[in-house]
Design an enzyme around this catalytic site. Structure first.
Site, PDB file in Angstrom:
ATOM      1  N   SER A 100      61.342 102.954  33.228  1.00 49.16           N
ATOM      2  CA  SER A 100      59.889 102.882  33.048  1.00 49.16           C
ATOM      3  C   SER A 100      59.235 104.241  33.241  1.00 49.16           C
ATOM      4  O   SER A 100      58.273 104.567  32.545  1.00 49.16           O
ATOM      5  CB  SER A 100      59.288 101.848  33.998  1.00 49.16           C
ATOM      6  N   GLU A 101      59.721 105.041  34.192  1.00 46.94           N
ATOM      7  CA  GLU A 101      59.215 106.414  34.362  1.00 46.94           C
ATOM      8  C   GLU A 101      60.316 107.367  34.748  1.00 46.94           C
ATOM      9  O   GLU A 101      61.268 106.995  35.450  1.00 46.94           O
ATOM     10  CB  GLU A 101      58.116 106.479  35.431  1.00 46.94           C
ATOM     11  N   THR A 102      60.164 108.607  34.259  1.00 49.24           N
ATOM     12  CA  THR A 102      61.009 109.724  34.673  1.00 49.24           C
ATOM     13  C   THR A 102      60.107 110.779  35.277  1.00 49.24           C
ATOM     14  O   THR A 102      59.078 111.139  34.701  1.00 49.24           O
ATOM     15  CB  THR A 102      61.787 110.309  33.482  1.00 49.24           C
TER      16      THR A 102
ATOM     17  N   GLU B  43      57.794  95.618  34.948  1.00 52.57           N
ATOM     18  CA  GLU B  43      58.306  96.571  35.929  1.00 52.57           C
ATOM     19  C   GLU B  43      58.442  95.883  37.275  1.00 52.57           C
ATOM     20  O   GLU B  43      57.650  95.003  37.620  1.00 52.57           O
ATOM     21  CB  GLU B  43      57.347  97.761  36.016  1.00 52.57           C
TER      22      GLU B  43
END
Length: 286
Positions: free
Chosen positions: A45-47, A216
């Protein structure tokens, strides 16, 4: 070029569950397009990309698989917990991060990391959009529920389900959620119900298809707005414990702790925090 990626689960409970974030260290020489490519290939979902900063301890930039985002709670917690565990950050009680819209404070308390969020700002969706919002979650029969748009750094639509069973059986329409999110500049929806577990204030689900995230398992930047919503809706306290991830297709229960800074009955700022655990390392070719 090979880039090393560190996967750290944030908001874990005794080392289990949580939300995985990809972390890239020493990202000063990566371009925006390269960061976006890495985030897409990482597929989480995020880096988070860690660079040097002249005004804070580190600079953090966040990318979903499809676009850059101003703030990310779980990736911030994951990054600072990991850097603390590595000895890269040596401060005992606090640190700072530079983001694309300013500096945020970080606090360390035992083995947990807490990130600062701004005082909440509230708006509300237009009345003619309410049926679309409810339909986008399969909740068309619950029109008495009134959502709010709450921003403590990112904007989320906060909506209370009448009970846990309704939250559990939501069937999201991602096309409709994305359309509403684009109209109101939302990261996504944060839907919650009163928890049935002792010590937990709310159980939640988060949908952000506009950013390439269907659901998420832990969203620190949404838990902050929810805590503010709970406070201003009469369920007043200075600390909240929020669970997320239990009702995903692949459950990953996560725990987010929120502390509110209250003055004259108003929230001045807040901190969202939790624990994090390193899961794996690998390389990506770009």
């Amino acid at each position: 070029m090979q880039v090393e990626v560190h996967i750290v689960n944030a908001f874990t409970q005794q080392g289990k569950g949580g939300n995985p974030a990809a972390i890239v260290l020493d990202a000063d020489n990566l371009s925006i397009s390269q960061k976006q490519e890495i985030a897409a290939k990482a597929g989480l979902s995020e880096t988070a990309f860690v660079s040097s900063s002249s005004i804070a301890d580190i600079k953090l930039e966040f990318f979903t698989p499809t676009r850059q985002i101003a703030h990310c709670g779980h990736a911030t917690i994951a990054t600072f917990a990991y850097l603390k565990q590595r000895g890269t950050i040596t401060q005992v009680t606090q640190a700072t991060k530079e983001t694309i819209d300013g500096i945020r404070q970080i606090r360390f308390l035992q083995d947990a990391v807490y990130m600062e969020q701004k005082a909440p700002h509230y708006t509300f969706p237009e009345a003619n959009d309410l049926p679309i919002i409810y339909q986008s979650l399969g909740l068309s029969q619950y029109y008495t529920l009134k959502p709010a748009l709450v921003n403590t750094g990112n904007t989320f639509l906060i909506l209370e389900a009448p009970e846990i069973s309704v939250l559990q059986h939501i069937v999201p329409n991602f096309e409709k959620i994305a359309a509403i999110s684009e109209k109101y500049n939302l990261v996504g929806y944060y839907v919650f119900a009163k928890s049935q577990q002792a010590g937990i204030d709310a159980t939640t689900r988060m949908f952000a298809p506009l950013y390439g995230i269907e659901e998420e398992s832990a969203t620190g930047m949404a838990a902050g707005p929810l805590a503010a919503f709970l406070y201003h809706s009469g369920r007043r306290r200075k600390e909240y414990m929020i669970e997320q991830g239990r009702y995903m297709k692949q459950p990953s229960p996560s725990l987010i702790h929120i502390n509110l800074d209250i003055k004259d009955d108003q929230i001045q700022l807040l901190y969202a925090g939790g624990q994090a655990t390193l899961v794996e390392k690998y390389t990506i070719e770009i």
